[in-house]
Design a protein around this motif. Structure first.
Motif, PDB file in Angstrom:
ATOM      1  N   HIS A   2      -3.435 -15.304  -3.982  1.00  0.00           N
ATOM      2  CA  HIS A   2      -4.515 -14.400  -3.544  1.00  0.00           C
ATOM      3  C   HIS A   2      -4.035 -13.508  -2.401  1.00  0.00           C
ATOM      4  CE1 HIS A   2      -7.695 -15.651  -6.158  1.00  0.00           C
ATOM      5  NE2 HIS A   2      -7.623 -16.912  -5.770  1.00  0.00           N
ATOM      6  N   THR A   3      -3.171 -14.042  -1.554  1.00  0.00           N
ATOM      7  CA  THR A   3      -2.597 -13.228  -0.482  1.00  0.00           C
ATOM      8  C   THR A   3      -1.704 -12.131  -1.057  1.00  0.00           C
ATOM      9  OG1 THR A   3      -2.651 -15.123   1.015  1.00  0.00           O
ATOM     10  CG2 THR A   3      -1.211 -13.298   1.626  1.00  0.00           C
ATOM     11  N   PHE A   4      -0.855 -12.482  -2.028  1.00  0.00           N
ATOM     12  CA  PHE A   4      -0.031 -11.461  -2.694  1.00  0.00           C
ATOM     13  C   PHE A   4      -0.907 -10.393  -3.350  1.00  0.00           C
ATOM     14  CE2 PHE A   4       3.609 -14.667  -3.398  1.00  0.00           C
ATOM     15  CZ  PHE A   4       4.207 -14.293  -2.212  1.00  0.00           C
ATOM     16  N   GLU A   5      -1.980 -10.828  -3.991  1.00  0.00           N
ATOM     17  CA  GLU A   5      -2.897  -9.886  -4.642  1.00  0.00           C
ATOM     18  C   GLU A   5      -3.513  -8.940  -3.620  1.00  0.00           C
ATOM     19  OE1 GLU A   5      -7.084  -9.991  -7.166  1.00  0.00           O
ATOM     20  OE2 GLU A   5      -6.313 -11.828  -6.236  1.00  0.00           O
ATOM     21  N   PHE A   6      -3.972  -9.481  -2.503  1.00  0.00           N
ATOM     22  CA  PHE A   6      -4.570  -8.658  -1.456  1.00  0.00           C
ATOM     23  C   PHE A   6      -3.566  -7.654  -0.903  1.00  0.00           C
ATOM     24  CE2 PHE A   6      -5.213  -7.932   3.093  1.00  0.00           C
ATOM     25  CZ  PHE A   6      -6.415  -7.253   3.056  1.00  0.00           C
ATOM     26  N   LEU A   7      -2.352  -8.115  -0.614  1.00  0.00           N
ATOM     27  CA  LEU A   7      -1.335  -7.212  -0.073  1.00  0.00           C
ATOM     28  C   LEU A   7      -0.959  -6.115  -1.069  1.00  0.00           C
ATOM     29  CD1 LEU A   7       1.005  -9.768   1.718  1.00  0.00           C
ATOM     30  CD2 LEU A   7      -0.526  -8.107   2.789  1.00  0.00           C
ATOM     31  N   GLY A   8      -0.826  -6.483  -2.342  1.00  0.00           N
ATOM     32  CA  GLY A   8      -0.512  -5.483  -3.367  1.00  0.00           C
ATOM     33  C   GLY A   8      -1.602  -4.433  -3.490  1.00  0.00           C
ATOM     34  N   ASN A   9      -2.855  -4.871  -3.542  1.00  0.00           N
ATOM     35  CA  ASN A   9      -3.968  -3.916  -3.629  1.00  0.00           C
ATOM     36  C   ASN A   9      -4.042  -3.037  -2.389  1.00  0.00           C
ATOM     37  OD1 ASN A   9      -4.980  -4.509  -6.167  1.00  0.00           O
ATOM     38  ND2 ASN A   9      -6.243  -6.185  -5.403  1.00  0.00           N
ATOM     39  N   THR A  10      -3.823  -3.603  -1.212  1.00  0.00           N
ATOM     40  CA  THR A  10      -3.866  -2.828   0.025  1.00  0.00           C
ATOM     41  C   THR A  10      -2.797  -1.741   0.026  1.00  0.00           C
ATOM     42  OG1 THR A  10      -4.713  -4.746   1.221  1.00  0.00           O
ATOM     43  CG2 THR A  10      -3.745  -2.982   2.534  1.00  0.00           C
ATOM     44  N   ILE A  11      -1.594  -2.109  -0.358  1.00  0.00           N
ATOM     45  CA  ILE A  11      -0.500  -1.133  -0.373  1.00  0.00           C
ATOM     46  C   ILE A  11      -0.748  -0.038  -1.396  1.00  0.00           C
ATOM     47  CG2 ILE A  11       1.957  -0.854  -0.942  1.00  0.00           C
ATOM     48  CD1 ILE A  11       2.356  -3.650   0.343  1.00  0.00           C
ATOM     49  N   ILE A  12      -1.177  -0.416  -2.587  1.00  0.00           N
ATOM     50  CA  ILE A  12      -1.422   0.575  -3.644  1.00  0.00           C
ATOM     51  C   ILE A  12      -2.502   1.569  -3.240  1.00  0.00           C
ATOM     52  CG2 ILE A  12      -2.406   0.864  -5.960  1.00  0.00           C
ATOM     53  CD1 ILE A  12      -0.807  -1.663  -6.741  1.00  0.00           C
ATOM     54  N   PHE A  13      -3.633   1.065  -2.727  1.00  0.00           N
ATOM     55  CA  PHE A  13      -4.726   1.974  -2.366  1.00  0.00           C
ATOM     56  C   PHE A  13      -4.407   2.771  -1.110  1.00  0.00           C
ATOM     57  CE2 PHE A  13      -7.085  -0.766  -5.283  1.00  0.00           C
ATOM     58  CZ  PHE A  13      -7.653   0.221  -6.077  1.00  0.00           C
ATOM     59  N   PHE A  14      -3.636   2.220  -0.192  1.00  0.00           N
ATOM     60  CA  PHE A  14      -3.204   2.991   0.968  1.00  0.00           C
ATOM     61  C   PHE A  14      -2.309   4.149   0.539  1.00  0.00           C
ATOM     62  CE2 PHE A  14      -0.077   3.884   4.284  1.00  0.00           C
ATOM     63  CZ  PHE A  14      -0.924   4.288   5.303  1.00  0.00           C
ATOM     64  N   LEU A  15      -1.349   3.866  -0.330  1.00  0.00           N
ATOM     65  CA  LEU A  15      -0.459   4.930  -0.799  1.00  0.00           C
ATOM     66  C   LEU A  15      -1.211   5.971  -1.624  1.00  0.00           C
ATOM     67  CD1 LEU A  15       2.704   2.868  -1.770  1.00  0.00           C
ATOM     68  CD2 LEU A  15       2.417   4.390   0.197  1.00  0.00           C
ATOM     69  N   ALA A  16      -2.145   5.522  -2.469  1.00  0.00           N
ATOM     70  CA  ALA A  16      -2.941   6.470  -3.254  1.00  0.00           C
ATOM     71  C   ALA A  16      -3.766   7.362  -2.332  1.00  0.00           C
ATOM     72  CB  ALA A  16      -3.842   5.728  -4.225  1.00  0.00           C
ATOM     73  N   GLY A  17      -4.377   6.777  -1.308  1.00  0.00           N
ATOM     74  CA  GLY A  17      -5.160   7.573  -0.364  1.00  0.00           C
ATOM     75  C   GLY A  17      -4.304   8.537   0.416  1.00  0.00           C
ATOM     76  N   ALA A  18      -3.087   8.113   0.774  1.00  0.00           N
ATOM     77  CA  ALA A  18      -2.186   8.992   1.507  1.00  0.00           C
ATOM     78  C   ALA A  18      -1.749  10.167   0.649  1.00  0.00           C
ATOM     79  CB  ALA A  18      -0.975   8.209   1.994  1.00  0.00           C
ATOM     80  N   LEU A  19      -1.486   9.918  -0.638  1.00  0.00           N
ATOM     81  CA  LEU A  19      -1.082  10.998  -1.526  1.00  0.00           C
ATOM     82  C   LEU A  19      -2.219  11.969  -1.805  1.00  0.00           C
ATOM     83  CD1 LEU A  19       1.147   9.067  -4.092  1.00  0.00           C
ATOM     84  CD2 LEU A  19       1.895  10.695  -2.340  1.00  0.00           C
ATOM     85  N   VAL A  20      -3.419  11.447  -2.010  1.00  0.00           N
ATOM     86  CA  VAL A  20      -4.579  12.315  -2.269  1.00  0.00           C
ATOM     87  C   VAL A  20      -4.922  13.107  -1.014  1.00  0.00           C
ATOM     88  CG1 VAL A  20      -7.040  12.300  -2.790  1.00  0.00           C
ATOM     89  CG2 VAL A  20      -5.491  10.914  -4.141  1.00  0.00           C
ATOM     90  N   GLY A  21      -4.856  12.465   0.147  1.00  0.00           N
ATOM     91  CA  GLY A  21      -5.150  13.150   1.394  1.00  0.00           C
ATOM     92  C   GLY A  21      -4.131  14.243   1.708  1.00  0.00           C
ATOM     93  N   LYS A  22      -2.891  14.023   1.351  1.00  0.00           N
ATOM     94  CA  LYS A  22      -1.842  15.005   1.582  1.00  0.00           C
ATOM     95  C   LYS A  22      -2.009  16.207   0.659  1.00  0.00           C
ATOM     96  CE  LYS A  22       3.165  15.402   1.748  1.00  0.00           C
ATOM     97  NZ  LYS A  22       4.435  14.709   1.526  1.00  0.00           N
ATOM     98  N   ALA A  23      -2.479  15.963  -0.583  1.00  0.00           N
ATOM     99  CA  ALA A  23      -2.627  17.042  -1.562  1.00  0.00           C
ATOM    100  C   ALA A  23      -3.843  17.917  -1.268  1.00  0.00           C
ATOM    101  CB  ALA A  23      -2.728  16.456  -2.975  1.00  0.00           C
ATOM    102  N   ALA A  24      -4.823  17.377  -0.573  1.00  0.00           N
ATOM    103  CA  ALA A  24      -6.060  18.130  -0.340  1.00  0.00           C
ATOM    104  C   ALA A  24      -5.943  19.087   0.812  1.00  0.00           C
ATOM    105  CB  ALA A  24      -7.206  17.153  -0.071  1.00  0.00           C
TER     106      ALA A  24
END
Length: 124
Positions: free
Chosen positions: A102-124
């Motif tokens: 569950h810790t691995f799952e949480f860390l993976g989801n956190t990293i993925i959504f952080f990177l997705a938000g960073a990419l979307v925020g950079k493109a806007a």
């Protein structure tokens, strides 16, 4: 590039079906190791079993994708399903195993959504 039915069939069999079979073999091999490390009186048994589950995921992916040119994702899914189907009666500490994953799952989801938000925020 022209594709014919036999070429597509060969590609599908090699990439998907053989990747799935490889994953089942890797998963069963790691299940045998996890079963061998089933000693409830030894403190390190649960750590060994957790490490083996993590290594199973990486070995199945790298072996299929990097070395043999098969589907690494399908191989990893097949390995994890084979492992999960067989290993639970032999796991030393089910609670510890679930907490770690569950810790691995949480860390993976956190990293993925952080990177997705960073990419979307950079493109806007």
């Amino acid at each position: 590039v022209e594709y014919d039915a036999s070429g597509i069939t060969k590609f599908l069999v090699k990439t998907a079906c053989m990747g799935w079979l490889l994953g089942m073999g890797v998963g069963y091999t790691f299940f045998l190791w996890i079963r061998a490390a089933n000693n409830k009186l030894e403190h390190s048994s649960s750590m060994i079993q957790i490490s083996l589950t993590l290594c199973c995921a990486y070995v199945s992916f790298v072996l299929a994708e990097g070395i043999l040119g098969m589907s690494g994702v399908l191989s990893t899914v097949a390995a994890s399903l084979t492992l999960a189907h067989n290993m639970w009666p032999h796991v030393t500490s089910r609670e510890t195993m679930e907490h770690v994953w569950h810790t691995f799952e949480f860390l993976g989801n956190t990293i993925i959504f952080f990177l997705a938000g960073a990419l979307v925020g950079k493109a806007a």
